[in-house]
Design a protein around this motif. Structure first.
Motif, short mmCIF file in Angstrom:
data_model
loop_
_atom_site.label_atom_id
_atom_site.label_comp_id
_atom_site.label_asym_id
_atom_site.label_seq_id
_atom_site.Cartn_x
_atom_site.Cartn_y
_atom_site.Cartn_z
N ASP A 61 -5.47 2.46 -1.78
CA ASP A 61 -5.16 1.03 -1.81
C ASP A 61 -4.90 0.46 -0.42
O ASP A 61 -4.39 -0.64 -0.27
CB ASP A 61 -3.94 0.77 -2.70
N LEU A 62 -5.29 1.21 0.61
CA LEU A 62 -5.02 0.79 1.99
C LEU A 62 -6.22 0.05 2.58
O LEU A 62 -7.36 0.50 2.48
CB LEU A 62 -4.72 2.03 2.85
N ASP A 63 -5.92 -1.10 3.19
CA ASP A 63 -6.94 -1.80 3.96
C ASP A 63 -6.25 -2.47 5.15
O ASP A 63 -5.03 -2.37 5.31
CB ASP A 63 -7.72 -2.81 3.11
N SER A 87 3.23 6.54 1.84
CA SER A 87 2.85 5.24 2.40
C SER A 87 2.53 5.33 3.88
O SER A 87 3.32 5.84 4.68
CB SER A 87 3.98 4.23 2.18
N SER A 99 0.84 -1.20 0.00
CA SER A 99 0.00 0.00 0.00
C SER A 99 0.87 1.25 0.00
O SER A 99 1.75 1.41 0.83
CB SER A 99 -0.90 0.01 1.24
N ALA A 102 -3.39 -4.89 4.33
CA ALA A 102 -2.16 -4.25 3.85
C ALA A 102 -1.33 -3.71 5.00
O ALA A 102 -0.10 -3.87 5.02
CB ALA A 102 -2.50 -3.13 2.86
#
Length: 222
Positions: free
Chosen positions: A83-85, A144, A78, A88
């Motif tokens: 795109d972060l979960d 990030s 990520s 990740a």
């Protein structure tokens, strides 16, 4: 013992500490990737920081331990918010933070038998909020979340370990922006420059600092 020692900063730390006269155990997940470490004279051991059985088996191969360098880490998948979960960030924290705790806790019995037990946790300036918010710093443009959060946690756990283990020297190092496979060789420092702080802290004197965060120029002030 150095974790994540098959390439990059870990391998260079192996080289420099062997050159300085130390017996080095090079921990890595895949021992088939340890040809360079073996050529340097290291004892290669299989060590996966995500698997307790692997950690315990690696430590069983080491008769005595004076210095632990927790170098293993991952960047993760990520690189922003979209795109972060949980998965990740969880995988990065498990390797970069929980992995250090797994290895350190397992190593404590042997370290406690040393005359000068030393722990060096390889952190990053990306975990330093002041640098993340200072324009012009290498860390400032990094978006990030998982990697930065993990390295901030490494710095904090280093301080707490130092407080709990007053007879140890426990410190965190910042390699700086170093050219390795980790960042596609985009860094402006050599691997030797990137390991200056780690090597200095690994070879610290009994009256040296503890609970501190250092780069190659010395202590990073809070």
């Amino acid at each position: 013992m150095i974790t994540g020692a098959n390439r990059g900063l870990g391998l260079e730390t192996v080289r420099r500490l062997i050159e300085a006269g130390h017996t080095v155990y090079a921990g890595m997940r895949d021992t088939e990737s340890g040809a360079e470490a073996r050529a340097l004279g290291a004892h290669v051991v299989r060590l996966d920081v995500g698997a307790q059985a692997s950690i315990d088996a690696a430590l069983d191969e080491i008769p005595e331990l004076d210095v632990l360098v927790n170098n293993a880490g991952i960047l993760g998948t990520s690189f922003g918010v979209d795109d972060l979960d949980a998965s990740a960030i969880g995988s990065v924290l498990d390797t970069n933070v929980v992995g250090i705790v797994r290895v350190t806790q397992a190593a404590l019995p042997k370290l406690r038998r040393s005359d000068l037990p030393v722990i060096v946790n390889v952190a990053s300036g990306v975990g330093w909020p002041r640098w993340l918010t200072t324009e012009g710093r290498d860390e400032y443009p990094v978006p990030s979340i998982p990697y930065a959060a993990s390295k901030a946690a490494v710095i904090a756990l280093t301080v707490q370990y130092a407080k709990n283990l007053p007879s140890f020297r426990v410190n965190a190092s910042d390699p700086g922006y170093t050219a390795t496979e980790f960042n596609g060789h985009s860094g402006h420092q050599t691997v030797t420059e990137g390991t200056d702080a780690t090597v200095a802290l690994a070879t610290i004197r009994p009256d040296g600092p503890t609970g501190e965060f250092h780069d190659r120029t010395g202590r990073i002030d809070y």
